[in-house]
Motif scaffolding. Sequence first.
Motif, mmCIF file in Angstrom:
data_model
loop_
_atom_site.group_PDB
_atom_site.id
_atom_site.type_symbol
_atom_site.label_atom_id
_atom_site.label_comp_id
_atom_site.label_asym_id
_atom_site.label_seq_id
_atom_site.Cartn_x
_atom_site.Cartn_y
_atom_site.Cartn_z
ATOM 1 N N UNK B 77 62.239 56.184 53.860
ATOM 2 C CA UNK B 77 61.365 57.094 54.913
ATOM 3 C C UNK B 77 61.654 58.243 54.759
ATOM 4 N N UNK B 78 63.208 58.695 54.207
ATOM 5 C CA UNK B 78 64.062 59.933 54.312
ATOM 6 C C UNK B 78 63.340 60.042 52.865
ATOM 7 N N UNK B 79 63.618 59.390 51.797
ATOM 8 C CA UNK B 79 62.526 59.864 50.322
ATOM 9 C C UNK B 79 60.886 60.375 50.851
ATOM 10 N N UNK B 80 60.184 59.466 51.506
ATOM 11 C CA UNK B 80 59.373 60.454 52.117
ATOM 12 C C UNK B 80 58.595 61.590 52.299
ATOM 13 N N UNK B 81 59.348 62.021 53.564
ATOM 14 C CA UNK B 81 59.787 63.269 53.689
ATOM 15 C C UNK B 81 59.871 64.277 53.779
ATOM 16 N N UNK B 82 61.761 63.591 52.428
ATOM 17 C CA UNK B 82 62.335 64.925 51.379
ATOM 18 C C UNK B 82 61.168 65.164 50.254
ATOM 19 N N UNK B 83 60.179 64.274 50.261
ATOM 20 C CA UNK B 83 59.109 64.623 49.370
ATOM 21 C C UNK B 83 57.735 65.787 49.861
ATOM 22 N N UNK B 84 57.382 64.735 51.198
ATOM 23 C CA UNK B 84 56.712 66.313 51.644
ATOM 24 C C UNK B 84 57.244 67.538 51.780
ATOM 25 N N UNK B 85 58.138 67.418 52.326
ATOM 26 C CA UNK B 85 58.707 69.388 52.170
ATOM 27 C C UNK B 85 59.352 69.846 51.518
ATOM 28 N N UNK B 86 59.980 69.328 50.127
ATOM 29 C CA UNK B 86 60.175 70.205 48.776
ATOM 30 C C UNK B 86 59.894 69.860 47.331
ATOM 31 N N UNK B 87 59.079 68.578 47.892
ATOM 32 C CA UNK B 87 58.184 68.407 46.289
ATOM 33 C C UNK B 87 56.419 68.834 46.488
ATOM 34 N N UNK B 88 55.867 69.431 45.254
ATOM 35 C CA UNK B 88 54.396 68.886 45.229
ATOM 36 C C UNK B 88 54.518 68.846 44.254
ATOM 37 N N UNK B 89 53.376 67.992 43.992
ATOM 38 C CA UNK B 89 52.264 66.889 42.839
ATOM 39 C C UNK B 89 51.280 67.531 42.625
ATOM 40 N N UNK B 90 51.303 67.453 41.280
ATOM 41 C CA UNK B 90 49.604 67.431 40.654
ATOM 42 C C UNK B 90 49.515 66.441 39.523
ATOM 43 N N UNK B 91 48.272 65.934 39.822
ATOM 44 C CA UNK B 91 48.637 64.529 38.740
ATOM 45 C C UNK B 91 47.659 64.744 38.303
ATOM 46 N N UNK B 92 47.614 63.981 37.240
ATOM 47 C CA UNK B 92 46.613 63.633 35.650
ATOM 48 C C UNK B 92 44.746 64.274 36.290
ATOM 49 N N UNK B 93 45.034 62.849 37.018
ATOM 50 C CA UNK B 93 43.122 62.501 37.913
ATOM 51 C C UNK B 93 43.293 63.032 38.539
ATOM 52 N N UNK B 94 43.477 64.137 39.198
ATOM 53 C CA UNK B 94 44.068 65.570 40.883
ATOM 54 C C UNK B 94 44.084 64.670 41.703
ATOM 55 N N UNK B 95 43.446 63.983 41.529
ATOM 56 C CA UNK B 95 43.722 62.781 43.362
ATOM 57 C C UNK B 95 43.464 63.385 44.570
ATOM 58 N N UNK B 96 42.363 64.183 44.257
ATOM 59 C CA UNK B 96 42.075 64.774 45.406
ATOM 60 C C UNK B 96 40.918 64.224 46.838
ATOM 61 N N UNK B 97 41.332 64.040 48.018
ATOM 62 C CA UNK B 97 41.059 63.653 48.888
ATOM 63 C C UNK B 97 39.053 63.659 49.082
ATOM 64 N N UNK B 98 38.653 62.216 48.231
ATOM 65 C CA UNK B 98 36.745 63.289 48.072
ATOM 66 C C UNK B 98 36.353 63.201 49.685
#
Lengths: 477, 228
Positions: B77-98
């Motif tokens: 759970x800490x890792x998920x929060x850590x990702x939210x606060x510190x890391x941005x992700x860009x995926x090959x397939x865009x993965x936007x919420x349609x």
Amino acid sequence: MNMIWKTAWKNVWRNKIRSLVVISSVTIGIFAGVFSIALMNGMIAQRIYNVLDEEISHIQITAKDFRINNDPRLIIENRRETLSKIRAVNGIAAISERVFITGMANSAYKSAGVQIIGIDPESEKQVLGLYKKIIPGTGDYFEKESKFNLVLIGMELAKELNIYRYSVDSSAISRLKEKKLPENIINKLVPLIGKRFINEKQFIKKMNVVFSPGESKKYGLLIREEAGSLRKEARLMLTFLDSDNNQVGAVFRIAGLYNISNSVFEKSNVFVKNEDIKKLTGISDSSFHQLVVKLSDVDQIESIPAALAEKLPELEILSWKKIQPELAIMSDLVKQFYLVFGLIILAALSFGIINTMLMVVLERTRELGMLTAIGMNKRKVFSMIMLESVFLSLSGGVAGMIAGYFLISITAKTGINLSQYSEGFEALGYSSIVYPQITAGFFVIVTILIILTGVFSSIYPALKALKMNPVEAIRSE
Amino acid sequence: MKVIEINNVHKIYNETEIPVRAVDGVTLCFDEAEFAAIVGPSGSGKTTLLNLIGGLDSPTSGEILIDGINLSGLKSSELIDFRMMNIGFVFQAYNLIPVLTAKENVEFIMNLQKWSRKERDERTFELLKAVGLYERADSRPAKMSGGQQQRIAVARALASRPRFVLADEPTANLDSKSAATLLEIMEKLNHEEKITFIFSTHDARVVKMAHRVITLEDGKVVSDDVRE
């Protein structure tokens, strides 16, 4: 609006057809459940109302053991003192004195065992509404003065004793025309004009020859109602034992016929004036067997009998719940039945919702993986799926409740006519015209249960979503 | 200033009879505002390394420190929060919420972080302008081209001002014009926002624009070139 709520709501409409199918099934399920419960509720409420208004009122007071032994010698003697003690209790609306004698009713054709109930018509009107149930054209509720003894009997007893006859005459035909009976049905009745049938059985037999089974079922009751009439100057011989156990018999003219929704009661209870029966049985003017008490507020049904029992320890004080315990139990049991019935419907619906939500999770594996990757925690993923499930169930539920409410509102005014089955209904004491009824509180409970169903249905799909490995989920097709 | 430290990290998959060493003893550091490309043939371990840096996967051995915090020491759970606060992700397939508009997609993480409406609006429009899609704020992903969707994905990744952005093959599904536009935007944002960008790629155009190119082969770093 919170983004999770907004996203969940928009997700519901991602696959419109699938969501509409689920919402429609929930709508139909809730509508059917709400309306069925309103129907049962209406039937039971009417049954209780009718029993209290036409048969037993709220409280009955007798000498101890009178109800068990039915012994006419068990009388209440201290009339003035007893009545003043009762009237001293707050919440008493009216009291009626009664005499109870078991006897036989004999017509020229048949006999039947009956309970002869002596009443004072004016007092009785204050505690029971039976006077409103006199069949027009058959007489009245002891309104006219008569030098003869008078008896008020039930329609079913009149039929049983063959003093209610059937004949199709021109006036019956014109009444049926007024009631919009189709012309072809009236034409089929023409050959019956002038013929008399001594009882209902014979008339039905003839009708079954003239009409098809469908026509008999549809119009039979109406035709019987209009073709039936009390024999002119019909009278009965009532026989019973007097206070010295001597058999006494007297002729009573029919004052009128009453018709309530309980054929068993109609067959077995006849009403006469107290003064007539007391003269015949030798019971003194100041004595009686039973006091029927009506309360100002029926909700005081627990407290007032207790107060009366304290003041009149020598008498038996029974509330309607003790007189008709099966009705009281049914009134309580039915609430539990509604809950079980509702839960069964919701459980069935929840399987449909679970299935849909599992498909949703499967289809959105990659998206859910992405959401976890970018930092949407498990609680929020769970909440989003749960909200989608709740929105699905609640949308259908609210639509079902609104549809149910409208139909209940309409039918509560017009009633649902089940007179095709009136014999069966009346044999059980139920009215054949049902007025569905429901309370606002019921809708609140249903809403809560629907929300809980949505939450419950989301648990398994949401747990599946939470178990996803985001790396694998993002890679999935 | 070091943002990411990767110390002798191994990732071994034991799902087959012969263990696969996807990442094999990688040691790397990334500083603030770097614009780095990880290149290498298919199966060289690029995506696995990005997943390890992003805390989406855990190393078999070794450690990954983000601003001095060891990712292996964080609970799920800490890792998920850590990702939210510190890391941005860009995926090959865009993965936007349609089902969400471009604006709503961009502000999604800010919502999760409970930014105020005013802050969200300011940041969202700033980023939409930066990626050249201000006019498409109310469009849904299905109404946009692949290049536009990926630009929205970049804006989303940068929305909450993360310490760094990980982009897995961001131009793989784009035509050359869209890819060039995206890369220019990413480079501009890297420069303006001082956010570290690390992307795995096969794309020569991306490699050409990167300030640092790390080459992986069989899970090992075979070269690490920093360009001026």
